[in-house]
Design a protein around this motif. Structure first.
Motif, PDB file in Angstrom:
ATOM      1  N   UNK A  34      30.266  50.467 106.294  1.00 55.84           N
ATOM      2  CA  UNK A  34      31.320  49.352 104.664  1.00 55.84           C
ATOM      3  C   UNK A  34      29.842  49.444 103.483  1.00 55.84           C
ATOM      4  N   UNK A  35      28.805  49.669 104.117  1.00 57.58           N
ATOM      5  CA  UNK A  35      27.812  49.714 102.660  1.00 57.58           C
ATOM      6  C   UNK A  35      27.101  50.575 101.835  1.00 57.58           C
ATOM      7  N   UNK A  36      27.736  51.885 102.713  1.00 57.57           N
ATOM      8  CA  UNK A  36      26.847  53.298 101.767  1.00 57.57           C
ATOM      9  C   UNK A  36      27.117  53.487 100.094  1.00 57.57           C
ATOM     10  N   UNK A  37      28.407  52.579 100.022  1.00 57.04           N
ATOM     11  CA  UNK A  37      28.377  52.873  98.610  1.00 57.04           C
ATOM     12  C   UNK A  37      27.693  51.853  97.214  1.00 57.04           C
ATOM     13  N   UNK A  38      27.173  51.448  98.013  1.00 58.18           N
ATOM     14  CA  UNK A  38      26.294  50.313  97.436  1.00 58.18           C
ATOM     15  C   UNK A  38      24.213  50.931  97.038  1.00 58.18           C
ATOM     16  N   UNK A  39      24.193  52.059  97.862  1.00 65.36           N
ATOM     17  CA  UNK A  39      23.270  52.710  97.895  1.00 65.36           C
ATOM     18  C   UNK A  39      22.845  54.021  97.434  1.00 65.36           C
ATOM     19  N   UNK A  40      21.789  55.286  97.386  1.00 65.05           N
ATOM     20  CA  UNK A  40      21.718  56.369  97.284  1.00 65.05           C
ATOM     21  C   UNK A  40      22.142  57.344  98.740  1.00 65.05           C
ATOM     22  N   UNK A  41      22.660  57.581  98.614  1.00 68.39           N
ATOM     23  CA  UNK A  41      22.785  58.276 100.100  1.00 68.39           C
ATOM     24  C   UNK A  41      22.918  59.910 100.043  1.00 68.39           C
ATOM     25  N   UNK A  65      28.527  56.286  95.728  1.00 66.15           N
ATOM     26  CA  UNK A  65      28.582  57.081  95.891  1.00 66.15           C
ATOM     27  C   UNK A  65      30.376  56.723  96.111  1.00 66.15           C
ATOM     28  N   UNK A  66      31.219  56.810  95.831  1.00 64.85           N
ATOM     29  CA  UNK A  66      32.756  56.047  95.865  1.00 64.85           C
ATOM     30  C   UNK A  66      32.818  56.203  97.506  1.00 64.85           C
ATOM     31  N   UNK A  67      33.117  55.458  98.408  1.00 69.05           N
ATOM     32  CA  UNK A  67      33.584  54.622  98.898  1.00 69.05           C
ATOM     33  C   UNK A  67      34.587  55.923  99.509  1.00 69.05           C
ATOM     34  N   UNK A  82      20.475  62.300  82.241  1.00 67.68           N
ATOM     35  CA  UNK A  82      21.565  61.276  81.218  1.00 67.68           C
ATOM     36  C   UNK A  82      21.741  60.544  82.418  1.00 67.68           C
ATOM     37  N   UNK A  83      22.818  59.717  81.472  1.00 67.35           N
ATOM     38  CA  UNK A  83      22.944  58.032  82.111  1.00 67.35           C
ATOM     39  C   UNK A  83      23.834  58.300  83.717  1.00 67.35           C
ATOM     40  N   UNK A  84      23.814  58.165  85.135  1.00 65.68           N
ATOM     41  CA  UNK A  84      25.008  57.801  85.906  1.00 65.68           C
ATOM     42  C   UNK A  84      25.242  56.550  86.331  1.00 65.68           C
ATOM     43  N   UNK A  85      25.362  55.975  87.670  1.00 67.24           N
ATOM     44  CA  UNK A  85      25.886  54.896  87.513  1.00 67.24           C
ATOM     45  C   UNK A  85      25.775  54.400  87.369  1.00 67.24           C
ATOM     46  N   UNK A  86      26.928  52.892  87.574  1.00 66.32           N
ATOM     47  CA  UNK A  86      25.955  51.763  86.224  1.00 66.32           C
ATOM     48  C   UNK A  86      25.754  52.587  85.403  1.00 66.32           C
ATOM     49  N   UNK A  87      26.060  53.065  84.430  1.00 67.78           N
ATOM     50  CA  UNK A  87      24.892  53.507  83.241  1.00 67.78           C
ATOM     51  C   UNK A  87      23.322  53.856  82.573  1.00 67.78           C
ATOM     52  N   UNK A  88      23.164  53.963  83.926  1.00 66.74           N
ATOM     53  CA  UNK A  88      21.695  54.011  84.554  1.00 66.74           C
ATOM     54  C   UNK A  88      21.675  55.164  84.272  1.00 66.74           C
ATOM     55  N   UNK A  89      20.130  55.509  83.872  1.00 65.84           N
ATOM     56  CA  UNK A  89      19.429  57.021  84.139  1.00 65.84           C
ATOM     57  C   UNK A  89      18.301  56.780  85.572  1.00 65.84           C
ATOM     58  N   UNK A  90      19.513  57.281  86.389  1.00 67.66           N
ATOM     59  CA  UNK A  90      19.077  57.476  87.628  1.00 67.66           C
ATOM     60  C   UNK A  90      17.703  58.436  88.661  1.00 67.66           C
ATOM     61  N   UNK A  91      16.639  57.718  89.232  1.00 64.78           N
ATOM     62  CA  UNK A  91      15.904  58.862  90.225  1.00 64.78           C
ATOM     63  C   UNK A  91      16.523  59.262  90.638  1.00 64.78           C
ATOM     64  N   UNK A  92      17.683  59.433  91.117  1.00 59.79           N
ATOM     65  CA  UNK A  92      18.314  59.742  92.399  1.00 59.79           C
ATOM     66  C   UNK A  92      19.083  61.106  91.564  1.00 59.79           C
TER      67      UNK A  92
END
Ligand code: G1P
Length: 290
Positions: free
Chosen positions: A168-175, A195-197, A224-234
Motif C-alpha cells: 500500500x505504499x508504492x504511490x509514495x515513491x518512484x516505481x 503513481x496514483x494508487x 518539465x515539472x511533474x509530481x508535486x510541481x517538482x522537476x523529477x529525476x524519475x
C-alpha cells in the motif's frame, strides 16, 4: 563489459527536512546522528567502498556544517591526541576527506530532485556518475552502491536500485516497470514518479542509488515539472530511457528512510544492534523500555 569507471557521486542534501523538524532547523537533516555518526558519514562510507573519489553535495542555505564535518577539526583532533584518546581520534579522522575530493553546489531553489542533480552538470562533466539519496540509509554487504557498480560493470548504461515497496505504499515513491523478471538485474521498460494508487506498474520502488550516464543532464535541462510541481529525476530518466538502456537492480540489504521520525528511530536501533561493542547494552535498554 568495458565501461568508464564511476568516480563521482552526487548527494542531494538540500531538502528542508520537514519531517524531522525542529531538529533539522539548525542541523542539516543528513547530519542528524544514527548512533554516534551523522547519516552522511554512513553514505560517504558506502560510496568510498564502491570506489567513489569525488563527492558533489547539492546544498541549500545554512548547510555549511556539512563542509565542516568532512574537513579536519584541529581543536578536537589536538585535544584528543593530547589526552591519548586515540581510538576516538581515529574515528573522527575516518570521515575526513582528502583536499579536492568534495564540491558544494548551491541549489538556490527547491525545485525537485531532477533539478538538484542537474545542478551538478559542470562538476560531473562527461562521465558516468552515482546519485545517492542520503535519507536512505542502506545496511548491506556488499554495500548497496558497490552492488550497483558491479551491475553497471556487467551491463553498462544506467542502473537504478530498487526494492519491493511495503504493501500500500508504492504511490509514495518512484516505481519501475520491467521487461520480465529473471534474477535481480532486469531491463526496465518504464518508470513513474508517485503513481496514483492502483496504477503502479510493479511493486518495485526506486530506493535511492543510481548510476547514470551524463546525457541525463541534457534531458533535465528541459524537463518539465511533474509530481508535486517538482522537476523529477524519475521523469528525466523515463525520457532518457527512450534512447538509452536502463536496468533495475533489486539490491540485497535493508533500507531505512531517515527522512522520517520512525525511520530514523529504526535506523538508530538497527545500527546500534549491528555494533558488536554496543549490541548487548542496546538490547538490554530496548527490553527495559518495552
Ligand atoms: C525520491 C524519488 C523517488 C524515490 C524516493 C526514495 O522521492 O523521487 O523516485 O522512490 O526518493 O526515497 P522523495 O522521497 O523525494 O519524494
Amino acid at each position: 563489459m568495458a565501461t568508464k569507471r564511476v568516480r563521482k557521486a552526487v548527494l542531494p542534501v538540500a531538502g528542508l527536512g520537514t519531517r524531522v523538524l525542529p531538529g533539522a532547523k539548525t542541523t542539516p537533516k543528513n547530519l542528524l546522528n544514527v548512533v554516534d555518526r551523522p547519516i552522511l558519514s554512513y553514505i560517504v562510507e558506502e560510496a568510498r567502498a564502491a570506489g567513489i573519489e569525488h563527492f558533489v553535495f547539492i546544498v541549500g542555505r545554512g548547510q555549511g556544517a556539512i563542509e565542516d564535518y568532512f574537513d579536519r577539526m584541529p581543536e578536537i583532533e589536538d585535544a584528543l591526541e593530547a589526552k591519548g584518546k586515540l581510538d576516538i581520534l581515529a574515528d573522527v579522522r575516518r570521515d575526513v576527506l582528502e583536499p579536492g575530493q568534495m564540491s558544494f553546489v548551491r541549489q538556490m531553489a527547491p525545485l525537485g530532485l531532477g533539478h538538484a542533480v542537474w545542478c551538478a552538470r559542470d562538476i560531473i562533466g562527461d562521465e558516468p556518475f552515482a546519485v545517492m539519496l542520503p535519507d536512505m540509509l542502506m545496511a548491506a554487504d556488499p554495500p548497496a552502491l558497490a552492488q550497483a557498480v558491479a551491475a553497471y560493470e556487467k551491463v553498462g548504461g544506467n542502473i537504478v536500485v530498487v526494492e519491493p515497496a511495503p504493501e500500500g505504499e508504492a504511490h509514495k515513491y518512484g516505481i519501475v516497470a520491467l521487461d520480465g523478471q529473471d534474477g535481480r538485474l532486469n531491463r526496465m521498460t518504464g518508470m513513474v514518479e508517485k503513481p496514483r494508487p492502483g496504477t503502479e506498474p510493479s511493486n518495485l520502488f526506486i530506493s535511492g542509488r543510481y548510476i547514470l550516464q551524463p546525457d541525463i543532464f541534457e534531458v533535465l535541462q528541459t524537463q518539465e515539472r511533474g509530481a508535486g510541481g517538482e522537476i523529477q529525476l524519475t521523469d528525466g530518466m523515463a525520457n532518457l530511457m527512450k534512447r538509452r538502456d536502463f536496468h533495475a537492480l533489486e539490491y540485497e540489504g535493508t533500507t531505512y528512510d531517515c527522512g522520517d521520525k520512525i525511520g530514523l528511530l529504526r535506523a538508530n536501533v538497527a545500527f546500534a544492534l549491528r555494533r558488536p561493542e554496543l549490541a548487548d547494552a542496546a538490547r538490554e535498554a530496548i527490553r527495559e523500555l518495552l
